[in-house]
Enzyme design. Structure first.
Site, PDB file in Angstrom:
ATOM      1  N   HIS A  30       0.828  -1.203   0.000  1.00  0.00           N
ATOM      2  CA  HIS A  30       0.000   0.000   0.000  1.00  0.00           C
ATOM      3  C   HIS A  30       0.863   1.253   0.000  1.00  0.00           C
ATOM      4  O   HIS A  30       2.000   1.236   0.499  1.00  0.00           O
ATOM      5  CB  HIS A  30      -0.886   0.043   1.262  1.00  0.00           C
TER       6      HIS A  30
ATOM      7  N   CYS B   7      -2.805   0.269   9.650  1.00  0.00           N
ATOM      8  CA  CYS B   7      -3.815  -0.701   9.181  1.00  0.00           C
ATOM      9  C   CYS B   7      -4.814  -1.075  10.256  1.00  0.00           C
ATOM     10  O   CYS B   7      -5.932  -1.486   9.981  1.00  0.00           O
ATOM     11  CB  CYS B   7      -3.133  -1.994   8.723  1.00  0.00           C
TER      12      CYS B   7
HETATM   13  N1  GLY Z   1      -2.693  -8.937   5.072  1.00  0.00           N
HETATM   14  C1  GLY Z   1      -3.041  -7.655   4.687  1.00  0.00           C
HETATM   15  C2  GLY Z   1      -3.461  -7.586   3.274  1.00  0.00           C
HETATM   16  O1  GLY Z   1      -2.783  -8.177   2.467  1.00  0.00           O
HETATM   17  O2  GLY Z   1      -4.453  -7.034   2.903  1.00  0.00           O
END
Ligand code: GLY
Length: 261
Positions: free
Chosen positions: A168, A255
């Site tokens: 991300h 996150c």
């Molecule tokens: N484990 C986080 C993702 O890959 O979305």
């Protein structure tokens, strides 16, 4: 200090489920230890509370391994929220699960529809603009829908690029002040932060770039002493938390929560 990009009253988190060991990952570093991850998650919630958050702790979801990473399901702005449409198909049901909780808090809620896709981890709200990185999880159509919802409300959306091989956009950066970004060198080199002051995480500590600012507190992963020193020396109140287990499934400090003004 009252900037809505760094000043919050609430946070949403979701308790981890034992199925988190099946979480998506880009590399196999072994499965997360659930009990350790649970303890780390509790410490994270406690740190948010200590920073001034009223934390809405959602129930664990036993069939959605990545549901603990609530950030990817929604973008929470001061005046509205946008429900995302994750690029990872297995994560789609997480949005359905959180939708009512978002609607309890926000009067205005938009929802991205398919086939476009976009995840909250690719979005950095700085107060003056919303930077969105294209990635394996976020496409131009998802960004266009987001812009269609929020630009009429006075927000500016700027499309940038998540570095290749990086999950991300915010894997590699965080907001420290409304004019200051903590970033990896590889992301900053793209020039996307030309209008900001940039603090570069020291070489070898790239995973420290994902942290959160919640009011006057920076919450970062433990194990990155040079970054901790840099941020502390700059005058910030920095809390370090173990993140070894979430890191095995590509999860970082941002996150694990949605922060709400
Ligand atoms: N484990 C986080 C993702 O890959 O979305």
């Amino acid at each position: 200090m009252s900037d809505p990009a760094i000043t919050f009253s609430k946070a949403i988190t979701r308790r981890p489920s034992a199925c988190v060991k099946h979480g998506l990952r880009s590399e196999d570093a072994g499965d997360p230890d659930f009990l350790r991850l649970e303890r780390d998650h509790q410490a994270y919630v406690d740190a948010l509370k200590a920073a001034g958050a009223n934390v809405v702790e959602l129930e664990a979801l036993d069939d959605l391994p990545d549901a603990v990473f609530v950030e990817d399901t929604a973008l929470c702005l001061p005046d509205c929220a946008i429900l995302m449409r994750p690029g990872a198909e297995s994560r789609g049901p997480e949005v359905t699960q959180i939708s009512d909780d978002i609607r309890k808090i926000f009067e205005t809620v938009f929802e991205v529809s398919g086939p476009a896709y976009i995840e909250g981890g690719d979005i950095l709200y700085t107060g003056r603009e919303i930077l969105v990185g294209t990635s394996e999880r976020t496409d131009h159509a998802g960004i266009a829908q987001l812009a269609g919802f929020v630009e009429p409300r006075g927000h500016r959306v700027r499309t940038v690029k998540t570095p290749p091989g990086v999950l991300h956009f915010k894997t590699d950066c965080s907001l420290v002040e409304t004019d200051t970004i903590l970033s990896t060198q590889r992301l900053a080199s793209s020039g996307c932060f030309a209008d900001y002051k940039v603090l570069i995480v020291p070489e070898g500590e790239e995973a420290a770039a994902n942290m959160i600012r919640f009011n006057n507190t920076l919450i970062m992963s433990a194990g990155f002493p040079k970054t901790f020193q840099m941020l502390s020396t700059a005058g910030f109140d920095v809390v370090q938390l173990n993140n070894s287990e979430c890191a095995k499934i590509d999860g970082g400090m941002s996150c694990l929560s949605l922060r709400i003004a």
